[in-house]
Design a protein around this motif. Structure first.
Motif, PDB file in Angstrom:
ATOM      1  N   THR A  90       0.886  -1.288  -0.065  1.00  0.00           N
ATOM      2  CA  THR A  90      -0.102   0.056   0.088  1.00  0.00           C
ATOM      3  C   THR A  90       0.878   1.316  -0.090  1.00  0.00           C
ATOM      4  OG1 THR A  90      -0.068   0.059   2.448  1.00  0.00           O
ATOM      5  CG2 THR A  90      -1.440  -1.098   1.424  1.00  0.00           C
ATOM      6  N   ALA A  92       0.913   3.612   2.045  1.00  0.00           N
ATOM      7  CA  ALA A  92       1.502   4.281   3.470  1.00  0.00           C
ATOM      8  C   ALA A  92       2.587   2.928   3.609  1.00  0.00           C
ATOM      9  CB  ALA A  92       0.326   3.761   4.305  1.00  0.00           C
ATOM     10  N   GLY A 149      -0.951   7.321  -3.842  1.00  0.00           N
ATOM     11  CA  GLY A 149      -1.554   7.526  -2.517  1.00  0.00           C
ATOM     12  C   GLY A 149      -2.666   8.540  -2.896  1.00  0.00           C
ATOM     13  N   LYS A 152      -5.743   6.894  -5.075  1.00  0.00           N
ATOM     14  CA  LYS A 152      -6.455   6.064  -4.125  1.00  0.00           C
ATOM     15  C   LYS A 152      -6.845   6.950  -3.011  1.00  0.00           C
ATOM     16  CE  LYS A 152      -3.818   1.889  -5.229  1.00  0.00           C
ATOM     17  NZ  LYS A 152      -3.164   0.879  -4.796  1.00  0.00           N
ATOM     18  N   LYS A 153      -6.993   8.224  -2.986  1.00  0.00           N
ATOM     19  CA  LYS A 153      -7.572   8.919  -2.091  1.00  0.00           C
ATOM     20  C   LYS A 153      -7.049   8.727  -0.617  1.00  0.00           C
ATOM     21  CE  LYS A 153     -11.050  10.170  -4.768  1.00  0.00           C
ATOM     22  NZ  LYS A 153     -10.873  11.337  -5.739  1.00  0.00           N
ATOM     23  N   GLN A 154      -5.798   8.296  -0.569  1.00  0.00           N
ATOM     24  CA  GLN A 154      -5.248   7.968   0.902  1.00  0.00           C
ATOM     25  C   GLN A 154      -4.338   9.084   1.321  1.00  0.00           C
ATOM     26  OE1 GLN A 154      -3.574   4.072   0.222  1.00  0.00           O
ATOM     27  NE2 GLN A 154      -5.442   3.123  -0.092  1.00  0.00           N
ATOM     28  N   PHE A 155      -3.760   9.948   0.291  1.00  0.00           N
ATOM     29  CA  PHE A 155      -2.908  10.835   0.539  1.00  0.00           C
ATOM     30  C   PHE A 155      -3.532  12.031   0.086  1.00  0.00           C
ATOM     31  CE2 PHE A 155       1.319   8.102   0.548  1.00  0.00           C
ATOM     32  CZ  PHE A 155       0.945   7.545   1.526  1.00  0.00           C
ATOM     33  N   GLU A 213      -1.159  11.761   4.972  1.00  0.00           N
ATOM     34  CA  GLU A 213      -2.631  11.319   5.167  1.00  0.00           C
ATOM     35  C   GLU A 213      -3.461  12.433   5.780  1.00  0.00           C
ATOM     36  OE1 GLU A 213      -1.957   7.936   7.889  1.00  0.00           O
ATOM     37  OE2 GLU A 213      -1.564   6.707   6.066  1.00  0.00           O
TER      38      GLU A 213
END
Lengths: 217, 217
Positions: A90, A92, A149, A152-155, A213
């Motif tokens: 991932t 992260a 990231g 994928k809307k994670q960062f 994040e």
DNA sequence: GTCTATAAATAGATAGAC
DNA sequence: GTCTATCTATTTATAGAC
């Protein structure tokens, strides 16, 4: 009848590759401790248990030897880091591994941090194009991780250079300052010498991920 | 009757203090660019428009001159930073000012960042006790700010050395890498040369406060 | 491949004139 | 206070024997 050896002379060839390697290692230590100008080819050769002339035989010059060491360092960083970016983890976890990559290389090669600091101070005067390409690869790897990231809307998006600086500078500073930190501790400053590598890595990972994040206003 | 000058000879005294200052400035630039071993007293003198012998007259030796420059640098950092810690501002503002302090000094003295990086690489070999005391003062100032914030329930406790490393290393890296970043940009890496000082300072302030104010899990 | 010997340049530092 | 001239040590680099 004594057999006469034919073909190329083998004489006292102690293995050229091993000799080269011994010179390389001795030079890395010397350049780390004293810098390019401060390093002496005599000391490098002596420390390798060889003669000065061997440096000019196996490498072209003091400068060429130094450039090879620099290139090797950024190659090592670059290879490990681009492996991280290309993995299936991932985003992260890739950031965690990116941080760890510098700590692993620095721990495995104690001369990396001082040489890196000196080369920064020198303004990159000894960097050939191949080395600059490796530096670019390092930054592109981080950029790819961040972009993934974000996608994928994670960062949330952050300038990769700022992220990179926040990782590499503190991590390498930790390795390069072991001596100074011990001295500071002796003069009364507490909790500076005893920090261990895992703590530093965990800290930088936490801060970097907090930033990426979006947990920092 | 011609008046004979009495007392101490004035001759062609161009002002000793100014001469000393010129040598100091030229030496700072030379040491920043080439490091202690790489610097030449001949070049320093020439660049100051003076003679080599003046260095040994005004300073004791090349090493003594270098130590004075190092001491001056850490004194400047230490003075500014301890002023910040002693002010009446809130802990959060003090952190902002602590970050800014390094950027202000680095911008005002372009030789600070390279010399700081080199001295780190050197393992503090040229640091006299007064300078180590200044370094300790810097860390104690940050510790005081963090402790105050913790006491006022505004900060969660974090090891000051980790906080310090996360501030100084990236900020000084930014100043020291202007040349390398321009070269990277020329080889296709984007958004590395154009970043300005205010952005870097704001970023480091934000990250550091995010960490201290517990907004990072 | 490895060595010794040495060339040639440059370094830090000092003596002494002014 | 500032300069010129010089001493001495050290440096990178190479030639040539083995």
């Amino acid at each position: 009848m004594k057999r006469i050896r034919s073909g190329r002379p083998r004489a006292r060839v102690r293995d050229a590759a091993a000799t080269r390697q011994r010179l390389f290692a001795a030079a890395a230590a010397e350049f780390a401790a004293r810098g390019f100008a401060g390093a002496s080819v005599d000391r490098i050769a002596a420390h390798a248990g060889l003669n000065k002339a061997m440096i000019y035989y196996h490498f072209k010059s003091k400068a060429a030897l130094y450039r090879e060491i620099i290139r090797d360092m950024f190659e090592a960083f670059g290879r490990r880091v681009s492996g991280v970016a290309a993995s299936a983890a991932t985003p992260a976890d890739k950031i965690r591994e990116y941080v760890d990559a510098f700590a692993i290389e620095a721990a495995a090669h104690p001369h990396f941090p001082p040489i890196w600091f000196r080369e920064v101070a020198e303004g990159g005067a000894h960097l050939d194009d191949a080395t600059v390409a490796d530096m670019a690869l390092i930054l592109r790897s981080l950029t790819a991780i961040i972009d993934e990231g974000v996608e994928k809307k994670q960062f949330s998006p952050v300038n990769p250079l700022l992220v990179h600086a926040g990782i590499v500078a503190p991590v390498l500073l930790y390795f390069a300052t072991a001596g100074i930190r011990a001295r500071l501790e002796r003069t009364g400053v507490r909790r500076v010498a005893g920090i261990d590598r895992a703590q530093v890595v965990a800290h930088v990972q936490r801060v970097t991920l907090g930033l990426l994040e979006g947990r920092i206003a």
